[in-house]
Design an enzyme around this catalytic site. Sequence first.
Site, PDB file in Angstrom:
ATOM      1  N   PHE A  90      -7.008  -7.651  -0.984  1.00 47.89           N
ATOM      2  CA  PHE A  90      -7.824  -7.835  -2.237  1.00 47.89           C
ATOM      3  C   PHE A  90      -7.166  -8.961  -2.781  1.00 47.89           C
ATOM      4  CE2 PHE A  90      -6.958  -5.162  -6.462  1.00 47.89           C
ATOM      5  CZ  PHE A  90      -8.411  -4.418  -6.797  1.00 47.89           C
ATOM      6  N   GLU A  91      -6.223  -9.253  -2.834  1.00 45.87           N
ATOM      7  CA  GLU A  91      -6.095 -11.627  -3.739  1.00 45.87           C
ATOM      8  C   GLU A  91      -6.767 -12.144  -2.605  1.00 45.87           C
ATOM      9  OE1 GLU A  91      -3.191  -7.680  -3.493  1.00 45.87           O
ATOM     10  OE2 GLU A  91      -3.659  -8.578  -1.378  1.00 45.87           O
ATOM     11  N   ARG A 121     -10.370   5.007   0.462  1.00 47.60           N
ATOM     12  CA  ARG A 121     -10.134   3.693  -0.151  1.00 47.60           C
ATOM     13  C   ARG A 121     -10.148   1.784   1.119  1.00 47.60           C
ATOM     14  NH1 ARG A 121      -3.056   3.065  -0.537  1.00 47.60           N
ATOM     15  NH2 ARG A 121      -2.968   0.971  -1.508  1.00 47.60           N
TER      16      ARG A 121
END
Length: 201
Positions: A90-91, A121
Amino acid sequence: MNQMLQDTELSSPQVQSTEVQSPEVQSGETIDPPPARSHPRFAKPQRIAFVQSSWHREVVEECRIAFLDEIEARHVARAQVDVFEVPGSFEIPLHAQILAKTRRYTAIVAAGLVVDGGIYRHEFVADTVIKALMDVQLRTEVPVFSAVLTPQQFHESQAHFDFFRKHFAVKGIEVAEACANTLLSLERLRGQVAAGIVQGA
């Protein structure tokens, strides 16, 4: 925290298999290995940022290792690849965007393994990361390549770790090939635009 580092099975009843036999070799005779594939060289120096997630590092690093081997074979020295590590996939997009905006890099490669307990998710995270990486590429005109993978099933077992380590090694080779070929294509295209052969917008 950012840290710069050094360094479905398909079957078809229609398919027939044919066995290819190698020619017989007499005692003492040697067979020369096939010649190494030659790859075109770049007109200008290339510098690549490789951004990998630290989540399941022992799996993801196989992608980096294979990428470095293959990109070196394609005339980009390891010293021309800067490796960055981020906590998770996600980063990656934000780091990719900041790196692209420096104009230091001619390409950015992202690698990560997205797994979680809930299927929605981790699929959401993977889709979000891929879309964000595409946005970075289009905004900055720095090509961004993704080896961010989302397995349908992943268990914390040795068999799964071994399988995905091999899978990430294959992906490392594939993403290096895509990266090198795209950089060569962009070199040609930008040269044609500069020469007026292709009209820019």
